[in-house]
Structures are given as C-alpha cells and as structure tokens.
Enzyme design. Structure first.
Site, mmCIF file in Angstrom:
data_model
loop_
_atom_site.group_PDB
_atom_site.id
_atom_site.type_symbol
_atom_site.label_atom_id
_atom_site.label_comp_id
_atom_site.label_asym_id
_atom_site.label_seq_id
_atom_site.Cartn_x
_atom_site.Cartn_y
_atom_site.Cartn_z
ATOM 1 N N GLU A 8 0.802 -1.228 0.000
ATOM 2 C CA GLU A 8 0.000 0.000 0.000
ATOM 3 C C GLU A 8 0.832 1.273 0.000
ATOM 4 O O GLU A 8 0.487 2.245 -0.653
ATOM 5 C CB GLU A 8 -0.919 0.074 1.242
ATOM 6 C CG GLU A 8 -1.936 -1.020 1.334
ATOM 7 C CD GLU A 8 -1.487 -2.102 2.288
ATOM 8 O OE1 GLU A 8 -2.341 -2.654 2.966
ATOM 9 O OE2 GLU A 8 -0.276 -2.382 2.347
ATOM 10 N N ASP A 80 -1.726 -5.235 3.505
ATOM 11 C CA ASP A 80 -1.861 -5.557 4.928
ATOM 12 C C ASP A 80 -2.749 -6.788 5.170
ATOM 13 O O ASP A 80 -3.712 -7.022 4.440
ATOM 14 C CB ASP A 80 -2.446 -4.365 5.694
ATOM 15 C CG ASP A 80 -1.418 -3.267 5.919
ATOM 16 O OD1 ASP A 80 -0.220 -3.540 5.752
ATOM 17 O OD2 ASP A 80 -1.815 -2.131 6.262
ATOM 18 N N ASP A 82 -5.307 -7.607 6.892
ATOM 19 C CA ASP A 82 -6.581 -7.370 7.573
ATOM 20 C C ASP A 82 -7.656 -7.131 6.517
ATOM 21 O O ASP A 82 -7.404 -7.271 5.320
ATOM 22 C CB ASP A 82 -6.475 -6.194 8.551
ATOM 23 C CG ASP A 82 -6.114 -4.883 7.863
ATOM 24 O OD1 ASP A 82 -6.030 -4.852 6.610
ATOM 25 O OD2 ASP A 82 -5.905 -3.874 8.567
ATOM 26 N N GLU A 84 -9.154 -4.396 5.352
ATOM 27 C CA GLU A 84 -8.875 -3.340 4.378
ATOM 28 C C GLU A 84 -7.784 -3.777 3.406
ATOM 29 O O GLU A 84 -7.877 -3.553 2.192
ATOM 30 C CB GLU A 84 -8.463 -2.049 5.098
ATOM 31 C CG GLU A 84 -9.556 -1.418 5.939
ATOM 32 C CD GLU A 84 -10.786 -1.029 5.146
ATOM 33 O OE1 GLU A 84 -10.641 -0.556 3.998
ATOM 34 O OE2 GLU A 84 -11.907 -1.210 5.673
ATOM 35 N N TYR A 283 2.681 -5.794 12.958
ATOM 36 C CA TYR A 283 1.486 -5.120 12.434
ATOM 37 C C TYR A 283 0.713 -4.442 13.561
ATOM 38 O O TYR A 283 0.364 -5.084 14.556
ATOM 39 C CB TYR A 283 0.600 -6.132 11.716
ATOM 40 C CG TYR A 283 -0.505 -5.501 10.917
ATOM 41 C CD1 TYR A 283 -0.216 -4.567 9.935
ATOM 42 C CD2 TYR A 283 -1.827 -5.833 11.159
ATOM 43 C CE1 TYR A 283 -1.222 -3.969 9.199
ATOM 44 C CE2 TYR A 283 -2.847 -5.242 10.422
ATOM 45 C CZ TYR A 283 -2.541 -4.317 9.447
ATOM 46 O OH TYR A 283 -3.539 -3.718 8.731
ATOM 47 N N ARG A 285 -2.363 -3.037 13.791
ATOM 48 C CA ARG A 285 -3.828 -3.089 13.925
ATOM 49 C C ARG A 285 -4.212 -4.524 14.257
ATOM 50 O O ARG A 285 -4.405 -5.356 13.375
ATOM 51 C CB ARG A 285 -4.514 -2.590 12.649
ATOM 52 C CG ARG A 285 -4.394 -1.097 12.462
ATOM 53 C CD ARG A 285 -5.323 -0.563 11.392
ATOM 54 N NE ARG A 285 -4.939 -0.977 10.056
ATOM 55 C CZ ARG A 285 -4.007 -0.366 9.321
ATOM 56 N NH1 ARG A 285 -3.349 0.661 9.811
ATOM 57 N NH2 ARG A 285 -3.739 -0.798 8.109
ATOM 58 N N HIS A 328 -2.599 -13.162 13.705
ATOM 59 C CA HIS A 328 -2.025 -11.896 14.172
ATOM 60 C C HIS A 328 -1.308 -12.092 15.503
ATOM 61 O O HIS A 328 -1.651 -12.961 16.302
ATOM 62 C CB HIS A 328 -3.128 -10.845 14.358
ATOM 63 C CG HIS A 328 -3.627 -10.281 13.074
ATOM 64 N ND1 HIS A 328 -3.450 -8.968 12.711
ATOM 65 C CD2 HIS A 328 -4.301 -10.849 12.048
ATOM 66 C CE1 HIS A 328 -3.996 -8.764 11.520
ATOM 67 N NE2 HIS A 328 -4.531 -9.881 11.107
#
Length: 539
Positions: A8, A80, A82, A84, A283, A285, A328
């Site tokens: 990203e 990422d 997740d 999104e 990471y 989040r 995660h």
C-alpha cells in the site's frame, strides 16, 4: 525475469525493496485503488450490490502498476493482513488478472527480511474472500447509514455538513452522557477523623473510616480522642505478587501511548503504522495478545543477559476474543538490535519495547502491611492504615508504574501509642471524569464498539464534525454534538445503543466466518432504521 511485489505505502515499498533485491520491483498502490463513489450512494438498494470506481487520482497509480506488471513474469500482492488490506488485494487482483501473469497473495505480520522471504516462499493462490466480503459488509452498511440517515439530520438541524455513523454515534453518546452527568452532579462534603502518630522518627496517620456528614457531629469524638491512648490491635504483613502487564494490542497501545506521550490516538496510530512500515514493529492493527514463541524466547534471553535469570518470566497465553484473528500477534519489536532515532517515533518504539519485555519478565513481589489501632475508650473506633513496599522489583525494573509506596511504621501488636494530634479530614464527592482520547478508546473496546482499525478515526471524525472539542486533554461535547445525539436518540435509538452497536460488530465479524454479507447488512440496517426499510431481495 523481474517479479513485481505490491504493497500500500511508499515507505513499506522502500523497506521491502531493500530485502528483496534487484530481481524485484516493489510498488505502492497508495492505499485503496477502488472504492464506492464519493458523491453518490453507490449501492443498489434492491440487491445491495456495491458499485466500485477508481479512487480520485488512482488511475495514474494503476497505469504505472500495469506498465510494470506487463514486464514481469509474476506478481505478488503483499497488502496488509486485515480486511482493508484484503480488499485492496482483491481489487488489484481483478485488475491484474486480464494480463495473464502468475498472481499470488502473500501475507506477513512484520516487515523483516525473514518474514518477507517466508511469505514469498509460501504464497497463497487468491485473496481471502471471506475477509473481502467482511470489508464490503462494513463499507456498504456504513454507506447506507451515512447516505440515507444523514440527510434526515440535515433537515432536523438545518445543516447539511453533518453526518451520523455506525461507530461515531455511540462514541458521541458516551461523551455527551458523561458531560450531562457532570452537570447534574452535586458535590457533597463529608468528614473523617484522622489521628497522627510518631514512632522512632516515623510520622504516620490512620483514619477512622466512619463518615460524618457534618463537622459538628464529629466534635464530641474529637474532644475525647485528644486525651486517650491508643493500642495497636493488629499488624498484618503479607506478600503479594504483582503480575506483569499484558503486551500491547491496538486499543491499549493507543490508550497508554496517548496518555504517556501526550499525543492523540490518531497520531499514535500513524506513528505505529510508520514504525511497522519501516520494519521496527509488528502489524499495529490487531486485537491479539499472542506472541511468537521463537521471538518471545529471544526477548527472554535478552532479559536474562541484561538483568539476570531471576528477572525472566514466562510466555503467557491469554484468552483471546472470539473475533481475534489467530494469525495476528501482539504489537512487539521486530528486533532489539535496531530502533528509530529521535522524536516521538523513538519514544513510541521504546514504549512498545519496554512493554514487550515487561510482559515476559518475572512478577514483582510487594509486601503489604495493614494496621488497626483502637483508642482505649468507648465507643469502639478502628483507625486503619495500609502501606506497601517492594521486596523484588521484577518487571517493574523494565517498565515503571506509579505505585503508592511507603515504608510501614515500626509497630508491634499490643503497644500503646499517644497521638500527636487528632484532626478532622474534609473530603468531597467528585463527579465522574470527562473522557480523554485514551479512556474513550478503552471504554469503546470494553463495550465491544469498533475494531482496532477504527479507534483512531472515531475521535478524529467527532472533532472534524464539530461534535466534540478537546480542552486541556479532555473531550467535551459541543452544543451541536448534544443536538445530534438528541436527534439520534429520538429517531434512531438503536444506532446509539451500546449493546446493539456491539451486536452489529459481532454480526459483521461473522461474515469473516462465512455468513452471507448481504443478509447481515440487510438485517442490521432494517434494525437501525426500520422506516428506511430496504426492498427484499433473493439475490
């Protein structure tokens, strides 16, 4: 032949390029390539099918990616791990598929050479569609709520710059309710009797925990106590373990860092994201407290080497939320061998490093002393005091915590004491404190409202809309914010209902487990806004 690796952000691309070398080209999508249109609903109300368009300015980014992709033999999408990130991967995948190149989805939870190399060696054949649908469900539900309900608010308050939201609205309610509690609060004075003693140069005080509503009610006791001796009735000493803190996940990192570093949660999250992209931390989040066993052992070896074996704790397993994503980890350093230098970025990394090490260190050992002293007169009155001191600092050697530490007075049961003075201690009831950004995030997490990726944005949105201001570190609602809440409680009460908002999160999370996303969205929107009922659809 060149291989293409897509992420990203330019920062992450630059870091990964160093790890992969000259046979790779690493490019950044600069966030989402496609999204719902900015200036219209973009959702078919009958089928709930979303219409995605190129985000403004992203056609040029896509053109560059496409030109590079045409020259490469294979493409690895490393956005990422997740919802999104998966949605970004999905749109890139569909755009790249017609080129006929080999496409892979790769996942990693830290930007390190080891993690990137491993992800490339074990790629996946496609994006995780359950994660993609979970992102779509949230995006579509939020769009329906924002686009269909906000105009009702505009008419009600004659202001078309306002908005309502699935997560921001209950957060606003928390702040407004707290402010109204403070306004309605009436301070009351009350009184305790305090006796001050001295022994061997050690001055200390004890309190009789009987509460007097008026000072004159205590006067007869004060007069009597000034002339009587006291007997030490009980001295109880006990050892208490103080367990190490848990490692950081998103919510508690935002709360602790915001408080200790004096910055907003939005700033904390941006700094954490930068540290991740530069390869310093995992990471950022996540709602997981899990830590990789190999890394945990590496950290515990460091504790042993620098502090001694007695400071080494264990890798604990914590009960995870049902919604936690198992792959995660907690937020931890990638390595202790390198760290950023200078500014708030370094301070945040140090905070994360210390918390990680403290979570793996041995418990602290405290000694608590409870004392009860009684005056030799009637009626019986128990004057009490409590002290604590550190016997072994354990994890407190690594991460300081504010503790009320005092050396206990040298007292023995049965000895007689004469007070130096006996006084009346005035105290007042205090209203509940206003929320800070840190305590708001903690409360939202506790209530199950929002998810790691949303906490920072919630506070920012409330400020940007003019619903909330920040004064001296605390959040206060504006008159506009209170008017918005009044509207929501009157017309859309479920949108600001804490339990229902948490239930919405659970329903949306269930899409990740395979639940039909359109069924979930349709049901939740009908529940929030029954008068805006969507047409039934079998699609």
């Amino acid at each position: 032949m060149m291989r293409l690796f897509l992420v990203e952000s330019p920062t992450k691309a630059k870091t990964i390029q160093k790890y992969l070398g000259k046979d790779w080209k690493v490019l950044a999508s600069m966030g989402h390539i496609k999204d719902l249109p900015e200036d219209e609903l973009g959702v078919d109300l009958k089928t709930l099918e979303p219409r995605y368009v190129f985000v403004r300015g992203k056609r040029k980014v896509w053109d560059q990616i496409k030109r590079t992709a045409q020259k490469c033999e294979s493409i690895y999408i490393g956005t990422d791990p997740d919802r999104e990130g998966e949605a970004i991967a999905y749109f890139l995948w569909n755009l790249l598929k017609p080129l006929g190149k080999k496409l892979y989805r790769v996942r990693f939870y830290e930007v390190s050479k080891e993690a990137i190399t491993l992800s490339v060696q074990k790629p996946e054949d496609s994006p995780n569609m359950n994660l993609v649908r979970a992102q779509m469900a949230r995006r579509v539900l939020d769009r329906l709520i924002g686009y269909l309900l906000s105009p009702k608010l505009w008419v009600y308050l004659k202001n078309n710059r306002l908005s309502v939201g699935r997560v921001q609205s209950p957060a606003l309610r928390l702040i407004v309710e707290r402010e109204r509690q403070i306004r309605q609060f009436k301070k009351k004075k009350f009184y305790y009797i305090k006796a001050v003693f001295e022994k061997n140069g050690h001055t200390f005080h004890l309190i009789w925990d009987y509460r007097f509503e008026k000072p004159e009610n205590a006067k007869p006791y004060l007069e009597k106590l000034k002339s009587v001796p006291f007997e030490v009735e009980r001295v109880v000493r006990g050892k208490v373990k103080k367990e190490p803190p848990k490692p950081f996940h998103t919510a508690n990192l935002q709360a602790v860092a915001s408080q200790k570093l004096g910055v907003g949660v939005d700033k904390v999250q941006k700094l954490a994201q930068k540290l991740y992209e530069e390869g310093f931390i995992t990471y950022p989040r996540t709602d997981s407290l899990r830590m990789d066993e190999k890394k945990a052992q590496e950290f515990m070896n460091y504790i042993k080497k620098t502090l001694g074996e007695e400071y080494v704790g264990t890798l604990r397993k914590f009960k995870e939320k049902p919604t936690s994503q198992g792959a995660h980890e907690c937020i931890r350093p990638v390595s202790l061998d390198r760290s950023p230098t200078g500014g708030v970025e370094e301070k945040l990394f140090t905070l994360i490093m210390k918390r990680t090490l403290a979570s793996l260190a041995s418990p602290a050992l405290l000694e608590k002393t409870d004392v009860v002293v009684v005056p030799l007169c009637e009626p019986r009155m128990e004057f009490k005091g409590q002290w604590q001191r550190i016997l072994f600092d354990g994890w407190l050697r690594i991460e300081e915590e504010e503790l009320d530490l005092q050396e206990p007075p040298p007292l023995s049961e049965g000895e007689i004491l004469l007070p130096k003075k006996v006084t009346l201690e005035e105290r007042r009831t205090e209203p509940p404190p206003r929320y800070t950004e840190a305590t708001l995030v903690k409360t939202l997490e506790k209530l199950g409202i929002g998810r790691p990726s949303t906490y920072a944005q919630i506070v920012k949105t409330l400020k940007d809309r003019g619903y909330v201001t920040e004064e001296k570190g605390v959040l206060k609602p504006t008159p506009l914010g209170e008017q918005v809440l009044d509207f929501l409680e009157k017309y859309y009460p479920r949108l600001v209902d804490y339990k229902f908002t948490a239930y919405m999160e659970e329903e949306l999370d269930s899409v990740e487990e395979g639940k039909d996303w359109k069924t979930a969205v349709r049901y939740l929107f009908r529940a929030v806004a029954p008068e805006e009922e969507l047409p039934s659809s079998t699609s």
